[in-house]
Design a protein around this motif. Structure first.
Motif, PDB file in Angstrom:
ATOM      1  N   GLU A   1       0.961  -1.228   0.037  1.00  0.00           N
ATOM      2  CA  GLU A   1      -0.010   0.072  -0.029  1.00  0.00           C
ATOM      3  C   GLU A   1       0.960   1.276  -0.159  1.00  0.00           C
ATOM      4  O   GLU A   1       0.689   2.222  -0.509  1.00  0.00           O
ATOM      5  CB  GLU A   1      -0.993  -0.071   1.337  1.00  0.00           C
ATOM      6  N   TYR A   2       1.723   1.207   0.869  1.00  0.00           N
ATOM      7  CA  TYR A   2       2.912   2.525   0.917  1.00  0.00           C
ATOM      8  C   TYR A   2       3.463   2.597  -0.370  1.00  0.00           C
ATOM      9  O   TYR A   2       3.554   3.756  -0.901  1.00  0.00           O
ATOM     10  CB  TYR A   2       3.972   2.396   1.807  1.00  0.00           C
ATOM     11  N   GLU A   3       3.935   1.453  -1.246  1.00  0.00           N
ATOM     12  CA  GLU A   3       4.543   1.484  -2.719  1.00  0.00           C
ATOM     13  C   GLU A   3       3.722   2.136  -3.529  1.00  0.00           C
ATOM     14  O   GLU A   3       3.856   2.885  -4.582  1.00  0.00           O
ATOM     15  CB  GLU A   3       5.036   0.213  -3.053  1.00  0.00           C
ATOM     16  N   ASN A   4       2.261   1.626  -3.451  1.00  0.00           N
ATOM     17  CA  ASN A   4       1.062   2.086  -4.548  1.00  0.00           C
ATOM     18  C   ASN A   4       0.705   3.320  -4.253  1.00  0.00           C
ATOM     19  O   ASN A   4       0.149   4.252  -5.128  1.00  0.00           O
ATOM     20  CB  ASN A   4       0.086   1.207  -4.147  1.00  0.00           C
ATOM     21  N   SER A   5       1.122   4.313  -3.136  1.00  0.00           N
ATOM     22  CA  SER A   5       0.553   5.559  -2.766  1.00  0.00           C
ATOM     23  C   SER A   5       1.268   6.544  -3.511  1.00  0.00           C
ATOM     24  O   SER A   5       0.686   7.538  -3.599  1.00  0.00           O
ATOM     25  CB  SER A   5       1.025   5.563  -1.252  1.00  0.00           C
ATOM     26  N   GLY A   6       2.376   6.099  -4.249  1.00  0.00           N
ATOM     27  CA  GLY A   6       3.064   6.996  -4.876  1.00  0.00           C
ATOM     28  C   GLY A   6       3.880   8.229  -4.195  1.00  0.00           C
ATOM     29  O   GLY A   6       4.514   9.051  -4.684  1.00  0.00           O
ATOM     30  N   SER A   7       3.780   7.900  -2.844  1.00  0.00           N
ATOM     31  CA  SER A   7       4.384   9.149  -2.063  1.00  0.00           C
ATOM     32  C   SER A   7       6.238   8.770  -1.679  1.00  0.00           C
ATOM     33  O   SER A   7       6.745   9.546  -1.139  1.00  0.00           O
ATOM     34  CB  SER A   7       3.709   8.898  -0.671  1.00  0.00           C
ATOM     35  N   TYR A   8       6.613   7.631  -2.171  1.00  0.00           N
ATOM     36  CA  TYR A   8       7.978   7.526  -1.909  1.00  0.00           C
ATOM     37  C   TYR A   8       8.555   6.899  -2.996  1.00  0.00           C
ATOM     38  O   TYR A   8       8.065   6.304  -4.054  1.00  0.00           O
ATOM     39  CB  TYR A   8       7.921   6.362  -0.802  1.00  0.00           C
TER      40      TYR A   8
END
Length: 365
Positions: free
Chosen positions: A119-126
């Motif tokens: 989910e963090y990877e898919n967020s596009g924030s990182y």
């Protein structure tokens, strides 16, 4: 898409210290970095000099950190499951069960952590996610979960379809589904419906990510202690069984030797100094993580030669078992088992030979 970077090695070799240094190095290069720690103890908080929470928080320029608390992740995932249930079922039955009352069962930690990282990877924030997990076989099983689960789906779908039970209930699936579900099933195949297709897409995405060194990469961390070296070798070979590329070796608090370099050849080896207050010496000693794609890939399939090349360093032929029960080939090495999904040109062909050569298991069809 973010690069997911993690470190493998025996406990006490300094994996977490190196993971923090890597996160700091990448953030200093201008990349948006998330440091994700799974250890619930205060140890990582002391190392970062910050009390981590279950939500990402900034701890330096371009650098955020989060602690993957299994209880919080379970509660949040349960709420998402209830939303899906309400979407597909006419009369949801999980709505009376609340995430706050659920306990964490063995094995849940890995699945919850993997989903959180996704989910963090898919967020596009990182741009980079540095995952500080257990660094052992449990981490490898976590990263190999999409491939293993996709095999279960493939294998048991066909087993069910060919069984008397599957043939008997198939005509009744559609009318029953219409009465229970909010969606209209156009066929009696329970594995080809929208919910199942969504799961298959997630598993395929996970498999593709782990197999791509531009998206997921690991480094071995070891010292000169024979136990640490042997553990790193074992994890190196085991990582190949889940399709994970190992980018190199980090020798912590020791100088490299010809013997150690030959032990892990052809991987590159870097000597990491002891931390003495300042992070900069460790950060400067770290490799360029973008060069990890030059490391040996876990598997190569040559359809013209009708051969599969599986890289299994750290194992000899007596420790490797090859079996073929169906259209796929199963390789067992150490405590890891891998089912190789063959391309159409090789699928269904019997194995005609196998040999172990320079760390590679070469299978002919």
């Amino acid at each position: 898409m973010a690069l997911i970077l993690t470190f493998l090695g025996k406990g006490g070799t300094g994996r977490s210290t190196i993971a923090v240094a890597a996160a700091k190095q990448l953030a200093a290069q201008g990349k948006r970095v998330l440091f994700a720690a799974q250890d619930p103890t205060p140890a990582i908080d002391l190392l970062l000099e910050t009390a981590l929470t279950a939500d990402p928080q900034p701890i330096a320029a371009n650098l955020q950190a989060v602690k993957l608390y299994s209880t919080v992740l379970l509660e949040r995932s349960w709420e998402e499951l209830k939303k899906l249930e309400a979407q597909y079922l006419r009369s949801p039955f999980f709505k009376a069960v609340y995430g706050q009352e659920l306990g964490v069962l063995p094995g849940m930690d890995s699945a919850l952590a993997l989903n959180a990282i996704r989910e963090y990877e898919n967020s596009g924030s990182y741009d980079v996610i540095v995952y500080d997990g257990s660094g052992d076989s449990a981490t490898l099983r976590m990263l190999g979960m999409p491939e293993i689960l996709s095999w279960y789906v493939r294998r048991f779908r066909q087993v069910f379809a060919d069984s008397d039970l599957g043939k008997t209930i198939s005509p009744f699936v559609q009318p029953i589904a219409s009465a229970v579900l909010n969606v209209n099933w156009s066929s009696g195949d329970i594995f080809s419906q929208p919910a199942a297709a969504q799961v298959n897409n997630l598993l395929e995405e996970g498999r593709s990510a782990v197999a791509d060194p531009n998206r997921v990469i690991a480094y071995l961390v070891t010292g000169t202690d024979p136990g640490a070296v042997a553990t790193a070798q074992y994890l190196w070979g085991s990582a190949q069984q889940v399709g994970l590329t190992i980018g190199g070796v980090l020798l912590n608090q020791a100088q490299t030797t010809e013997t150690l370099e030959s032990t892990f050849a052809p991987l590159s080896m870097r000597s990491i100094p002891i931390k003495q207050g300042d992070w900069q010496p460790i950060m400067s000693a770290l490799p360029d993580f973008t060069q990890a794609t030059q490391a040996p890939r876990p598997i190569r399939i040559d359809t013209a030669e009708r051969k599969v090349y599986l890289f299994l360093p750290g194992f000899d032929k007596k420790q490797v078992k090859l079996t073929q029960y169906g259209p796929e080939v199963t390789i067992e090495a150490g405590d890891q088992r891998r089912n190789i999904f063959l391309p159409q040109q090789l699928s269904g062909r019997p194995v005609s030979g196998a040999k172990f050569q320079e760390g590679y298991l070469i299978i002919s069809f």
